[in-house]
Design an enzyme around this catalytic site. Structure first.
Site, PDB file in Angstrom:
ATOM      1  N   ARG A   1      52.749  50.536  40.659  1.00 42.10           N
ATOM      2  CA  ARG A   1      53.320  49.523  40.086  1.00 42.10           C
ATOM      3  C   ARG A   1      54.531  49.279  38.786  1.00 42.10           C
ATOM      4  O   ARG A   1      54.700  48.994  38.388  1.00 42.10           O
ATOM      5  CB  ARG A   1      51.825  49.239  38.268  1.00 42.10           C
ATOM      6  CG  ARG A   1      50.138  49.166  38.523  1.00 42.10           C
ATOM      7  CD  ARG A   1      49.673  48.481  37.419  1.00 42.10           C
ATOM      8  NE  ARG A   1      47.900  48.923  37.634  1.00 42.10           N
ATOM      9  CZ  ARG A   1      47.560  47.820  38.352  1.00 42.10           C
ATOM     10  NH1 ARG A   1      47.828  46.695  38.452  1.00 42.10           N
ATOM     11  NH2 ARG A   1      46.705  48.209  38.473  1.00 42.10           N
TER      12      ARG A   1
ATOM     13  N   PHE B   1      50.513  43.969  52.885  1.00 39.28           N
ATOM     14  CA  PHE B   1      50.039  44.848  51.329  1.00 39.28           C
ATOM     15  C   PHE B   1      51.027  44.908  49.953  1.00 39.28           C
ATOM     16  O   PHE B   1      51.943  45.829  50.642  1.00 39.28           O
ATOM     17  CB  PHE B   1      49.457  45.423  51.905  1.00 39.28           C
ATOM     18  CG  PHE B   1      48.184  46.519  50.649  1.00 39.28           C
ATOM     19  CD1 PHE B   1      47.226  45.379  49.704  1.00 39.28           C
ATOM     20  CD2 PHE B   1      48.488  46.656  49.870  1.00 39.28           C
ATOM     21  CE1 PHE B   1      45.912  46.022  49.342  1.00 39.28           C
ATOM     22  CE2 PHE B   1      47.819  47.542  48.634  1.00 39.28           C
ATOM     23  CZ  PHE B   1      46.328  46.799  48.518  1.00 39.28           C
TER      24      PHE B   1
ATOM     25  N   GLU C   1      49.416  35.638  35.452  1.00 39.43           N
ATOM     26  CA  GLU C   1      49.270  35.988  36.360  1.00 39.43           C
ATOM     27  C   GLU C   1      49.989  36.363  37.367  1.00 39.43           C
ATOM     28  O   GLU C   1      51.713  36.182  37.879  1.00 39.43           O
ATOM     29  CB  GLU C   1      47.925  35.887  37.683  1.00 39.43           C
ATOM     30  CG  GLU C   1      46.387  36.041  37.329  1.00 39.43           C
ATOM     31  CD  GLU C   1      45.906  37.405  37.443  1.00 39.43           C
ATOM     32  OE1 GLU C   1      46.837  38.377  38.079  1.00 39.43           O
ATOM     33  OE2 GLU C   1      45.222  37.416  38.473  1.00 39.43           O
ATOM     34  N   ASP C   2      50.108  38.127  37.558  1.00 37.19           N
ATOM     35  CA  ASP C   2      51.284  38.615  39.310  1.00 37.19           C
ATOM     36  C   ASP C   2      51.408  38.067  40.748  1.00 37.19           C
ATOM     37  O   ASP C   2      51.870  37.570  41.496  1.00 37.19           O
ATOM     38  CB  ASP C   2      50.915  40.242  39.182  1.00 37.19           C
ATOM     39  CG  ASP C   2      49.792  40.553  39.169  1.00 37.19           C
ATOM     40  OD1 ASP C   2      49.036  39.835  40.022  1.00 37.19           O
ATOM     41  OD2 ASP C   2      49.500  41.832  40.048  1.00 37.19           O
TER      42      ASP C   2
ATOM     43  N   ASP D   1      45.684  35.700  45.636  1.00 41.84           N
ATOM     44  CA  ASP D   1      45.450  35.987  47.391  1.00 41.84           C
ATOM     45  C   ASP D   1      44.713  35.064  47.524  1.00 41.84           C
ATOM     46  O   ASP D   1      44.376  34.459  48.029  1.00 41.84           O
ATOM     47  CB  ASP D   1      44.830  37.229  46.606  1.00 41.84           C
ATOM     48  CG  ASP D   1      45.391  38.378  48.102  1.00 41.84           C
ATOM     49  OD1 ASP D   1      45.164  37.533  49.465  1.00 41.84           O
ATOM     50  OD2 ASP D   1      45.432  39.387  48.274  1.00 41.84           O
TER      51      ASP D   1
HETATM   52  C1  PRP Z   1      45.169  41.797  42.026  1.00 39.31           C
HETATM   53  C2  PRP Z   1      46.012  41.456  41.137  1.00 39.31           C
HETATM   54  C3  PRP Z   1      44.679  39.618  40.944  1.00 39.31           C
HETATM   55  C4  PRP Z   1      44.323  39.236  41.931  1.00 39.31           C
HETATM   56  C5  PRP Z   1      44.788  38.209  42.900  1.00 39.31           C
HETATM   57  O1  PRP Z   1      44.155  42.486  40.390  1.00 39.31           O
HETATM   58  O2  PRP Z   1      46.444  42.010  40.074  1.00 39.31           O
HETATM   59  O3  PRP Z   1      44.486  39.768  39.917  1.00 39.31           O
HETATM   60  O4  PRP Z   1      44.446  40.611  42.207  1.00 39.31           O
HETATM   61  O5  PRP Z   1      43.301  38.360  44.019  1.00 39.31           O
HETATM   62  P1  PRP Z   1      42.732  37.231  44.540  1.00 39.31           P
HETATM   63  O6  PRP Z   1      43.822  35.723  44.267  1.00 39.31           O
HETATM   64  O7  PRP Z   1      42.384  37.653  45.535  1.00 39.31           O
HETATM   65  O8  PRP Z   1      41.414  37.604  43.657  1.00 39.31           O
HETATM   66  P2  PRP Z   1      42.966  43.524  40.780  1.00 39.31           P
HETATM   67  O9  PRP Z   1      41.841  43.006  40.891  1.00 39.31           O
HETATM   68  O10 PRP Z   1      43.257  44.906  41.499  1.00 39.31           O
HETATM   69  O11 PRP Z   1      43.195  44.323  39.159  1.00 39.31           O
HETATM   70  P3  PRP Z   1      44.471  44.597  38.815  1.00 39.31           P
HETATM   71  O12 PRP Z   1      45.200  43.729  37.910  1.00 39.31           O
HETATM   72  O13 PRP Z   1      44.227  45.741  37.784  1.00 39.31           O
HETATM   73  O14 PRP Z   1      45.122  45.041  39.557  1.00 39.31           O
HETATM   74 MG    MG Z   2      44.726  45.770  41.761  1.00 38.14          MG
HETATM   75 MN    MN Z   3      45.131  41.752  38.429  1.00 37.28          MN
END
Ligand code: PRP
Ligand code: MG
Ligand code: MN
Length: 180
Positions: free
Chosen positions: A166, A153, A100-101, A104
């Site tokens: 991205r 952010f 995972e990236d 949060d």
């Molecule tokens: C973002 C990010 C993580 C997640 C983290 O994904 O890539 O997957 O939010 O946030 P959290 O810990 O509060 O759940 P997003 O839902 O924006 O989808 P994406 O990866 O397609 O951008």
């Molecule tokens: Mg996202």
């Molecule tokens: Mn995500």
């Protein structure tokens, strides 16, 4: 630097160095497991990190993808995680690493770990490039964390705002006027 970015937090070189270390740690930790590892990239944000990470893992390795979304186009987690694409791989009895990236609120990984554990893998760990210093973050057992990062952010290297940025090769802070 992109005009919408106020400062770079992790440069291309910072990212390459840390991802290489994470790959080496995973290679060491899983050297003895039978059947190698299954790395699950969490689309879309985790994709860039995953592609760099797996090339630093020297083990028998399969790659698969799940797509989930909790943010949509907003700046806050909705708290509701939806599966948009599921795995093609049967992970029962396999050694699984979620890539995972960012963590949060922690809701995305909390949901994913519960979901994937119900499929009875031999083991399940998380490799997150970043963990944000977020108040009331869900309690996630994350074995591999690349960087702790401030509660700002940030975008780039897979992370988006409204699907943009991205493709930036670094991670930077988005200027507030862009999302306010
Ligand atoms: C973002 C990010 C993580 C997640 C983290 O994904 O890539 O997957 O939010 O946030 P959290 O810990 O509060 O759940 P997003 O839902 O924006 O989808 P994406 O990866 O397609 O951008
Ligand atoms: Mg996202
Ligand atoms: Mn995500």
């Amino acid at each position: 630097m992109h005009n919408d970015i106020s400062k770079i937090i992790f440069s291309e070189q910072d990212l390459a160095n840390r991802v290489a270390e994470m790959g080496e740690a995973i290679t060491r930790d899983y050297a003895e497991v039978p059947g190698g590892v299954v790395v699950i990239s969490i689309l879309r944000g985790g994709a860039v990190f995953t592609c760099d990470l797996i090339r630093r893992i020297n083990l028998p390795l399969e790659m698969d993808f799940m797509a989930v979304s909790s943010y949509g186009n907003g700046v806050k987690s909705s708290g509701v995680v939806r599966i948009l694409k599921d795995l093609n791989t049967d992970i029962r009895g396999r050694h699984v690493i979620i890539a995972e990236d960012i963590i949060d609120s922690g809701f995305t990984l909390q949901y994913l770990m519960k979901n994937l554990l119900s499929r009875e893998p031999a083991s399940l760990t998380v490799a997150a490039l970043m963990r944000k210093d977020t108040p009331n973050q869900a309690d996630i057992d994350c074995r591999y964390v690349g960087f702790e990062c401030p509660d700002e952010f940030i975008v780039g290297y897979g992370l988006d705002y409204a699907e943009h940025y991205r493709n930036l090769p670094y991670i930077g802070v988005l200027k507030p006027e862009i999302y306010q």
